[in-house]
Design an enzyme around this catalytic site. Structure first.
Site, PDB file in Angstrom:
ATOM      1  CB  CYS A  56      40.489  47.526  35.480  1.00 24.22           C
ATOM      2  SG  CYS A  56      41.253  46.278  34.457  1.00 24.22           S
ATOM      3  NE  ARG A 106      39.147  49.206  40.901  1.00 22.20           N
ATOM      4  CZ  ARG A 106      38.271  48.465  41.549  1.00 22.20           C
ATOM      5  NH1 ARG A 106      38.116  48.625  42.850  1.00 22.20           N
ATOM      6  NH2 ARG A 106      37.542  47.591  40.923  1.00 22.20           N
ATOM      7  CD1 TRP A 136      46.153  43.158  38.374  1.00 25.22           C
ATOM      8  CD2 TRP A 136      44.548  41.884  37.484  1.00 25.22           C
ATOM      9  NE1 TRP A 136      46.352  41.859  38.796  1.00 25.22           N
ATOM     10  CE2 TRP A 136      45.388  41.058  38.256  1.00 25.22           C
ATOM     11  CE3 TRP A 136      43.465  41.296  36.813  1.00 25.22           C
ATOM     12  CZ2 TRP A 136      45.177  39.689  38.396  1.00 25.22           C
ATOM     13  CZ3 TRP A 136      43.257  39.923  36.949  1.00 25.22           C
ATOM     14  CH2 TRP A 136      44.109  39.139  37.738  1.00 25.22           C
ATOM     15  CG  ASN A 164      36.884  46.783  36.724  1.00 20.62           C
ATOM     16  OD1 ASN A 164      37.583  45.778  36.665  1.00 20.62           O
ATOM     17  ND2 ASN A 164      36.264  47.155  37.825  1.00 20.62           N
ATOM     18  N   GLY A 165      36.466  44.437  34.134  1.00 24.53           N
ATOM     19  CA  GLY A 165      35.652  43.221  34.196  1.00 24.53           C
ATOM     20  C   GLY A 165      36.047  42.260  33.087  1.00 24.53           C
ATOM     21  CD  GLU A 203      46.682  37.562  56.497  1.00 26.15           C
ATOM     22  OE1 GLU A 203      46.167  36.762  55.716  1.00 26.15           O
ATOM     23  OE2 GLU A 203      46.828  38.765  56.231  1.00 26.15           O
ATOM     24  CE  LYS A 262      49.184  40.224  53.928  1.00 30.45           C
ATOM     25  NZ  LYS A 262      47.833  39.857  54.154  1.00 30.45           N
ATOM     26  CD  GLU A 296      49.392  39.704  49.739  1.00 29.60           C
ATOM     27  OE1 GLU A 296      48.637  39.821  48.767  1.00 29.60           O
ATOM     28  OE2 GLU A 296      48.993  39.844  50.910  1.00 29.60           O
ATOM     29  CG  HIS A 326      51.059  13.992  59.893  1.00 24.38           C
ATOM     30  ND1 HIS A 326      50.956  12.668  60.249  1.00 24.38           N
ATOM     31  CD2 HIS A 326      50.745  14.697  61.007  1.00 24.38           C
ATOM     32  CE1 HIS A 326      50.561  12.575  61.506  1.00 24.38           C
ATOM     33  NE2 HIS A 326      50.437  13.799  61.990  1.00 24.38           N
ATOM     34  CE  LYS A 346      43.621  46.551  49.852  1.00 21.63           C
ATOM     35  NZ  LYS A 346      44.357  45.727  50.816  1.00 21.63           N
TER      36      LYS A 346
HETATM   37  O1  M6R Z   1      38.598  42.687  49.513  1.00 20.15           O
HETATM   38  P1  M6R Z   1      38.586  41.271  49.996  1.00 20.15           P
HETATM   39  O2  M6R Z   1      38.793  41.169  51.452  1.00 20.15           O
HETATM   40  O3  M6R Z   1      37.367  40.517  49.554  1.00 20.15           O
HETATM   41  O4  M6R Z   1      39.829  40.617  49.265  1.00 20.15           O
HETATM   42  C1  M6R Z   1      40.111  39.259  49.379  1.00 20.15           C
HETATM   43  C2  M6R Z   1      41.499  38.950  48.898  1.00 20.15           C
HETATM   44  O5  M6R Z   1      41.638  39.262  47.543  1.00 20.15           O
HETATM   45  C3  M6R Z   1      42.564  39.715  49.699  1.00 20.15           C
HETATM   46  O6  M6R Z   1      42.453  39.485  51.057  1.00 20.15           O
HETATM   47  C4  M6R Z   1      43.987  39.304  49.232  1.00 20.15           C
HETATM   48  O7  M6R Z   1      44.228  37.979  49.565  1.00 20.15           O
HETATM   49  C5  M6R Z   1      45.019  40.240  49.846  1.00 20.15           C
HETATM   50  N1  M6R Z   1      45.911  40.718  48.846  1.00 20.15           N
HETATM   51  C6  M6R Z   1      45.813  39.627  50.909  1.00 20.15           C
HETATM   52  O8  M6R Z   1      46.762  40.491  51.443  1.00 20.15           O
END
Ligand code: M6R
Length: 614
Positions: free
Chosen positions: A2, A27, A75, A101-102, A487, A491, A494, A510, A609
């Site tokens: 949000c 956000r 959000w 927001n929260g 990682e 990527k 998501e 395994h 984000k």
């Molecule tokens: O802002 P932060 O680095 O604390 O965020 C952590 C995760 O929410 C963030 O890395 C998330 O996994 C990303 N969308 C990955 O691309």
């Protein structure tokens, strides 16, 4: 999660609010709304499901006059994304409008009490409960809005950044925060309010970060006032933020993610600048120099982070253990905070976060600080909550990251971790001069190395077309590149919504090897390192079972080329920095597959984000 924005001053509020919402859309983007008060004191609220562009369409031709207003991009937490659950929420009488927001954790109890007192609800949100609670207190105690907000917040358990306005008062916004970001921008005869200073940087460079349990009284006719929830005056600390607007624009790229991938050679220059002497290769981090003894005496380092930052921390573990010989643990912040962890005085907690606002990481920092542990932050967002809550730290300085999928923050985090390891290792004498210089020199060459890596983009774009059909992917890597595999998989999943898993290459047999068939591509990271031959054998094992392999390998690697279906060649640098090199083609692979699948790369479904709720 949000985004909230507010304005009071001499300009028309609505264009400023809408622009701010666009900047905050990273956000959350499932619904949006705006509330304005015109000169007659009338309160007008417009909100709808969808993105900020849908709101813009919706408000065309509506009564948008007013030089005070609040706006929100959502959000969803409580209640599905629809018009009714969109913010702002109005109190039952329609007198008060609120954005939030929260999460209000005790909203059920509060709601039941309000229902007993005759209140009805139009939405499923916890936020509507809060606005009605404020109204209830204002009516029953016959107190001004500010006092009603203060008393209401004292009853609330949870996280919030809120902004409240009331019909008949075209001068004042009341805002407050607890565990969710909020900043007030001070202009010339005007004030701005936002979840993120970057969203209002074109109007002012002077910001006041509202702290937890504080209420800001933003009145067009008075200097900014900040109170604590206990009704004491709080200190107002105006900070300057230097940021250029071009950093917030796509700059000709179709997506922020692609722009941010391509920015990496430059962002690493910014990350390294002033920290490694190009002549002597000496590495200096002020956050380490200022707390030298802490680092020298550290018995253990614990990384706390989420998502991509957690993956970077796994690489930090390798770097620090091998270069500094200090035992390292890497914890999901969300697990750590609820685990009653054993923390000692000679531990150091390192919190890693791009946004510096991730709720779980912030809570982990607070827990460690309460236990008396020294906390070091590795953040990107300057002045963010985690950066302010830590004892010391090092910014990664890669500039605002707007694409939801983290890219340049990951390479910046690993770069800072490498510098951190070198700085501590050198002080401790646990790293040889030769290796120290080798890694520092390789860090200095990283920008040009990444320029080189980015040349594979057209090849990856072609390759990606072949794999849009896939429903599952597996990513394999070992040692420093096991976290890179995690990682890469994150990527892909998501932004393309393809299921992907990262695995240590040798773990394959395994269990996961049972999944291998011609339908499931394997991305194998097989760059030269001390387990190269073993990874090459793993590739053979997959091949023997009919798997299709995309290998990331060194140029002219004939061995891997023979067994892989496709190869992505990368330049080779010192082993501990290879995750930075290898992550770039994996970012590009995820990006192009998502684009060919027609996904919204910068705003993938269900994600936001900055995860400021648990
Ligand atoms: O802002 P932060 O680095 O604390 O965020 C952590 C995760 O929410 C963030 O890395 C998330 O996994 C990303 N969308 C990955 O691309």
């Amino acid at each position: 999660m949000c985004g909230i924005v507010g304005y009071v001053g001499w300009r028309e509020a609505s264009p400023i609010l809408i622009k701010g919402l666009h900047r905050l859309e990273y956000r959350g983007y499932d619904s949006a709304g705006v509330a304005l008060i015109n000169e007659k004191g009338e309160l007008n609220v417009f909100k709808c499901k969808g993105k900020v562009s849908d709101l813009e369409h919706f408000i065309q031709g509506k009564e948008l006059a007013g030089s005070i207003g609040i706006a929100h991009t959502r959000w969803a937490t409580h209640g599905e994304p629809n018009d009714a659950n969109a913010h702002p929420h109005c109190s039952e009488s329609g007198e008060i409008a609120l954005i939030h927001n929260g999460i209000i954790e005790n909203y059920r109890v509060l709601k039941e009490a309000l229902i007993e007192n005759g209140y009805t609800f139009r939405s499923n949100t916890d936020s509507e409960v809060l606005v009605n609670l404020i109204e209830y207190i204002r009516t029953t105690n016959r107190c001004p809005l500010l006092e009603a907000v203060r008393q209401a917040l004292r009853q609330v358990v949870g996280a919030y950044a809120i902004a409240v306005i009331e019909r008949g008062n075209p001068n004042r916004i009341i805002a407050a925060r607890q565990s969710s970001p909020m900043v007030v921008g001070i202009g010339d005869g005007e004030y701005f309010l936002s979840s993120d200073a970057a969203s209002i940087i074109e109007y002012t460079r002077d910001f006041v970060y509202v702290n937890d349990a504080e209420i800001a009284v933003i009145d067009r006719n008075a200097p900014l006032k900040v109170l604590t929830l206990d009704n004491h005056d709080a200190r107002i600390d105006i900070r300057k933020l230097e940021l250029s607007i071009s950093q917030l624009e796509k700059g000709g790229y179709p997506h922020f993610m692609l722009k941010e991938i391509y920015e990496q050679p430059r962002t690493l220059v910014d990350c390294i600048r002033g920290r490694i002497n190009p002549e002597t290769c000496e590495v200096k981090l002020s956050g380490v120099i200022d707390h030298r003894d802490r680092f020298l005496q550290a018995r253990r380092i614990i990384f706390v982070a989420c998502g991509t930052s957690w993956h970077a921390s796994l690489i930090g573990e390798h770097l620090i253990e091998s270069i500094c010989r200090i035992p390292v643990e890497v914890e999901y912040a969300s697990e750590f905070r609820y685990r009653n962890p054993i923390l000692r005085e000679d531990d150091i907690v390192i919190a890693v976060s791009q946004s510096g606002e991730t709720a779980d990481t912030l809570a982990a920092v607070e827990l460690a600080r309460k236990a008396g542990t020294f906390v070091f932050g590795i953040c990107n967002a300057v002045g963010s909550s985690i950066a302010r809550a830590t004892d010391s730290g090092a910014y990664i300085h890669v500039g605002p990251e707007i694409g939801v999928a983290s890219t340049k923050a990951f390479t910046g985090q690993v770069t800072v971790m490498a510098m951190l390891a070198l700085a501590i290792g050198h002080e401790k004498g646990t790293v040889s001069e030769a290796y120290y210089h080798e890694v520092a020199a390789a860090l200095l060459r990283l920008p040009e190395t990444l320029e080189e890596v980015l040349k594979v983009a057209p090849q990856i774009a072609d390759l990606s077309k072949i794999f849009t059909y896939a429903r599952n992917f597996i990513y394999l890597g070992r040692g420093y590149n096991y976290p890179t595999a995690l990682e890469g998989a994150l990527k892909l999943k998501e932004i393309s919504y393809i299921h992907a898993e990262g695995y240590p290459a040798a773990e394959m047999k395994h269990g996961p090897i049972a999944l291998i068939d011609a339908e499931m591509p394997t991305v194998a990271i097989a760059t030269p390192d001390h387990t190269y031959e073993k990874t090459a054998s793993n590739i053979e094992e997959i091949k023997a079972r009919g798997g299709r392999i995309i290998a990331v390998c060194a140029r002219d690697d004939e061995q891997v080329r023979r067994s892989a279906d496709y190869v992505i060649e990368v330049p080779v640098i010192t082993e501990c920095l290879m995750p930075i090199v290898v992550s770039v083609p994996l970012q590009l692979l995820a990006y192009y597959i998502a684009v060919y699948k027609g996904r919204n790369v910068d705003q993938p479904r269900n994600l936001a984000k900055s995860v400021t709720v648990e």
